[in-house]
Motif scaffolding. Structure first.
Motif, short mmCIF file in Angstrom:
data_model
loop_
_atom_site.label_atom_id
_atom_site.label_comp_id
_atom_site.label_asym_id
_atom_site.label_seq_id
_atom_site.Cartn_x
_atom_site.Cartn_y
_atom_site.Cartn_z
N ARG A 1 -50.06 115.89 62.29
CA ARG A 1 -48.85 115.12 61.99
C ARG A 1 -48.46 114.25 63.19
O ARG A 1 -48.13 113.07 63.04
CB ARG A 1 -47.73 116.09 61.61
N ASP A 2 -48.51 114.84 64.38
CA ASP A 2 -48.15 114.10 65.59
C ASP A 2 -49.12 112.95 65.84
O ASP A 2 -48.72 111.86 66.27
CB ASP A 2 -48.13 115.03 66.80
N ASN B 1 -50.65 111.24 63.61
CA ASN B 1 -50.31 110.18 62.66
C ASN B 1 -49.08 109.40 63.10
O ASN B 1 -48.94 108.22 62.76
CB ASN B 1 -50.09 110.78 61.27
N ASN B 2 -48.20 110.03 63.83
CA ASN B 2 -47.05 109.32 64.40
C ASN B 2 -47.47 108.42 65.56
O ASN B 2 -46.94 107.33 65.75
CB ASN B 2 -45.99 110.31 64.88
N GLU B 3 -48.44 108.88 66.33
CA GLU B 3 -48.83 108.18 67.55
C GLU B 3 -49.76 106.99 67.30
O GLU B 3 -49.76 106.02 68.06
CB GLU B 3 -49.52 109.15 68.52
N TYR C 1 -51.92 109.03 56.88
CA TYR C 1 -50.58 109.20 56.30
C TYR C 1 -50.32 108.07 55.31
O TYR C 1 -50.66 106.91 55.59
CB TYR C 1 -49.53 109.20 57.41
N ASP D 1 -42.10 112.90 59.00
CA ASP D 1 -41.38 113.95 59.72
C ASP D 1 -40.61 114.89 58.79
O ASP D 1 -39.87 115.75 59.27
CB ASP D 1 -40.42 113.32 60.74
#
Length: 407
Positions: A8-9, A11-13, A139, A223
């Motif tokens: 998940r992190d 995909n944020n970065e 994502y 998130d």
């Protein structure tokens, strides 16, 4: 192994690979440059929320606003290229080209970014034979990584992913159908973004081969997902509407773990028998600090724990199916007191509510799963025992090693 929370992190970065990405706070971009070549606005390392450091090994900025990066966790100061993850960015609304690519992704043949992803992963595999790409992730719109994973037979996990499953080639579809545990698409049942982009809603419209893990909720936000603090696995709330998704998740996780552990033990077995009559230099190194014995025992314990957990879930599902049938009969009796038992059951059958349908078929399905798990456990136990026996034989031939292992 990289956790789902870390995915998940990532995909944020990954948006920070995009040169057009606007960040009003930190204002930096990710690059695969060496440390000494970095500009002030560039980074080639980052830390996830759980404190794990990652190294950016490669980045890609494509012609259809495709952005991706290959990363590896930093272990003892070095990137561990035996567990490389490739993450592709979802749609960045401020990028017009990205929006156009997303719109094209609505078509049955899928997103043009998928073609770039295929080319990118293929190039990485060809030019970096020393890497092992163990995971792909994406994502929302970048759920086309499911197609890439099926093409190269690499485990893939995506979040809130809308994807045209019909864009899979026959070979890709066959592999996904035969190995659904390798492909996890976490989606919330009332997420309008996924529902109206690919029409693969939780009530069905196309075959996802069992890869969609449906969870109660309506958010599309990355998130919005929560994770177990100890395992880092995506947490599915214990609600009646989540039971099927929870069982699919647990079944997929145990199959992934089983496959990974068997592969690891098989490789260990090959290494231990490579020299024929004694320990090679590499075998001595590998056996240092009881690493080999620990690998076998740890893997076996972890697998047994996971197996027990999943079997309990399946047993509970069988019990709930029986309870559902009894409640159905009770409710029917209360509404049709003038009918005989046979007449009442006949009325239920006309509506598709039979004991075979409600209890028999689910029980057969879950019992088959339980039998499969038991067979897997027996195979795993046999392999682990063979390896331990081989290790002991090698140790007996090497007194120094025997003293080192404390045997």
């Amino acid at each position: 192994m990289i956790t789902e929370e870390e995915l998940r992190d990532l995909n944020n970065e990954v948006y920070r690979v995009d040169s057009n990405y606007k960040d009003t706070q930190t204002k930096f971009k990710y690059t695969d440059k060496k440390m000494e070549d970095l500009k002030k606005s560039e980074r080639n390392e980052f830390k996830t929320k759980n404190g794990q450091n990652f190294k950016v090994l490669s980045i890609k900025n494509g012609t259809h606003s495709f952005q991706a990066m290959a990363v590896a966790p930093i272990v003892k100061g070095q990137p561990d290229v035996s567990q490389v993850t490739v993450v592709a960015a979802g749609t960045y609304p401020s990028d017009e080209n990205d929006l156009k690519a997303a719109a094209k992704g609505l078509a049955p043949n899928g997103s043009p970014q998928a073609d770039e992803a295929l080319e990118y992963i293929g190039t990485l595999l060809e030019t970096h034979p020393d890497w092992t790409i163990t995971q792909l992730t994406g994502y929302s719109q970048s759920a086309y990584m499911l197609k890439v994973g099926a093409h190269f037979q690499i485990a893939t996990t995506v979040f809130s992913g809308w994807f045209q499953y019909g864009s899979l080639t026959k070979a890709e579809a066959n592999f996904m159908e035969e190995n659904p545990h390798l492909f996890l698409n976490y989606r919330q049942k009332n997420d309008d973004v996924t529902k109206w982009n690919d029409f693969n809603s939780h009530w069905g419209n196309s075959d996802d081969f069992g890869t969609i893990i449906w969870v109660e909720g309506k958010s599309h936000a990355l998130d919005s997902w929560s994770f177990d603090e100890k395992t880092g696995q995506l947490k599915i709330p214990e609600k009646s509407g989540n039971l099927e998704g929870y069982m699919r998740q647990q079944g997929a996780q145990i199959m992934r773990h089983y496959t990974a552990q068997v592969t690891r033990l098989t490789q260990l077995k090959s290494r231990l028998t490579a020299s024929g009559g004694g320990l090679s230099v590499n075998e001595r190194i590998y056996l240092e600090d009881q690493q080999a014995l620990l690998a076998v025992d740890t893997g076996r314990t972890a697998f047994q724990n996971a197996m027990t957990n999943v079997m309990n879930i399946y047993q509970r599902a069988i019990q709930e199916a029986e309870e559902l049938w009894q409640n159905t009969l009770k409710e029917a009796y209360s509404q049709t007191a003038i009918l005989s038992d046979g007449e009442m059951r006949e009325c239920l059958a006309t509506a598709g509510a039979t004991q075979q349908k409600i209890v028999g078929e689910p029980t057969e399905f879950f019992q088959e799963k339980i039998n499969q798990i038991r067979m897997m456990a027996e195979k795993f136990q046999q392999l682990a025992q063979e390896i331990k026996q081989k290790i002991q034989e090698l140790v007996q031939r090497d007194r120094a090693l025997a003293r080192q292992l404390g045997t």
